[in-house]
Design a protein around this motif. Structure first.
Motif, PDB file in Angstrom:
ATOM      1  N   HIS A 140       0.845  -1.185   0.000  1.00 29.34           N
ATOM      2  CA  HIS A 140       0.000   0.000   0.000  1.00 29.34           C
ATOM      3  C   HIS A 140       0.890   1.248   0.000  1.00 29.34           C
ATOM      4  N   THR A 141       0.296   2.377  -0.258  1.00 20.17           N
ATOM      5  CA  THR A 141       1.041   3.631  -0.298  1.00 20.17           C
ATOM      6  C   THR A 141       1.726   3.890   1.036  1.00 20.17           C
ATOM      7  N   THR A 168       5.360   3.871  -4.288  1.00 22.77           N
ATOM      8  CA  THR A 168       3.993   3.354  -4.139  1.00 22.77           C
ATOM      9  C   THR A 168       2.955   4.433  -4.395  1.00 22.77           C
TER      10      THR A 168
END
Length: 239
Positions: free
Chosen positions: A210-211, A218
């Motif tokens: 995930h970011t 990301t």
């Protein structure tokens, strides 16, 4: 997000250049001009070589770039100003070229010019530590400044030595001026050209997390128009 896996860096550069060339031609046809941000480094050489061969009216294109070492003279082999002047700017008839100097004093004027209009396409490389520009982990995702002063981490410095820009880690400058993550994300389209096996882990981490600012690339997955070009080596760890 679109991902293209090419045979090798040469094919990657050709495919990416065709993609970017098409975008620039469409922008010029639509509004009479285009703006582009360019990355530097060993991974971008084939893309830039192919891009200058594209049928683009470069006299209608303004070019910006991402980063530069602090206090590194332009005559140094590692200077990104030198890199772009020799490999791109001198090869095409640009409307304008706006380079990052290794001196903070010119940043306000550069920021003003950059923010006059939208940047149509940003060629944003991904480093071995998944940095974008010189935004090493943990990257600052919050600043709204266009450029910022950053400290280079050891992985980043080692990459510069491996690519042949410096003879030792001790020679690599400790700081650089880098386009910020928030400013990169303002590009209307983002194209990342990421060849070579040394980038495989960074690509795996980027696509499988995930970011997070500990893996700066990301955040590119959140962009509404993100295209990633890989070769078989850089794609070797992903399905």
């Amino acid at each position: 997000m679109e991902i293209f896996v090419c045979k090798d860096s040469k094919e990657l550069g050709q495919k990416a250049a065709q993609h970017v060339g098409k975008v620039l031609r469409e922008c010029i046809q639509e509004k009479g001009e285009a703006r582009i941000v360019l990355s530097t480094g060993a991974s971008q050489l084939d893309t830039l070589e192919a891009l200058i061969q594209e049928n683009v009216d470069w006299s209608k294109v303004e070019m910006f770039h991402l980063d530069e070492y602090v206090d590194l003279p332009e005559t140094h082999i590692a200077s990104f100003r030198k890199y772009l002047k020799e490999r791109f700017i001198s090869k095409v008839n640009l409307k304008g070229a706006y380079l990052v100097d290794g001196d903070l004093s010119h940043i306000p004027a550069l920021t003003e010019k950059l923010r006059e209009k939208v940047v149509d396409v940003g060629l944003i490389g991904i480093g071995e530590n998944a940095h974008i520009a010189f935004n090493d982990p943990p990257a600052d995702f919050d600043t709204q400044d266009a450029y910022l002063l950053v400290n280079l981490n050891d992985t980043c410095k080692q990459q510069q030595v491996r690519e042949g820009w410096f003879k030792s880690v001790e020679e690599v400058p400790k700081q650089a001026i880098s386009m910020s993550v928030s400013q990169i994300m303002k590009c209307k389209r983002i194209v990342s050209c990421v060849p070579y096996a040394v980038k495989a882990k960074a690509i795996y981490d980027t696509l499988n997390n995930h970011t997070t600012n500990t893996i700066p690339a990301t955040i590119l997955k959140e962009h509404e128009d993100f295209t990633l070009f890989l070769d078989q080596d850089s794609a070797s760890m992903i399905q």
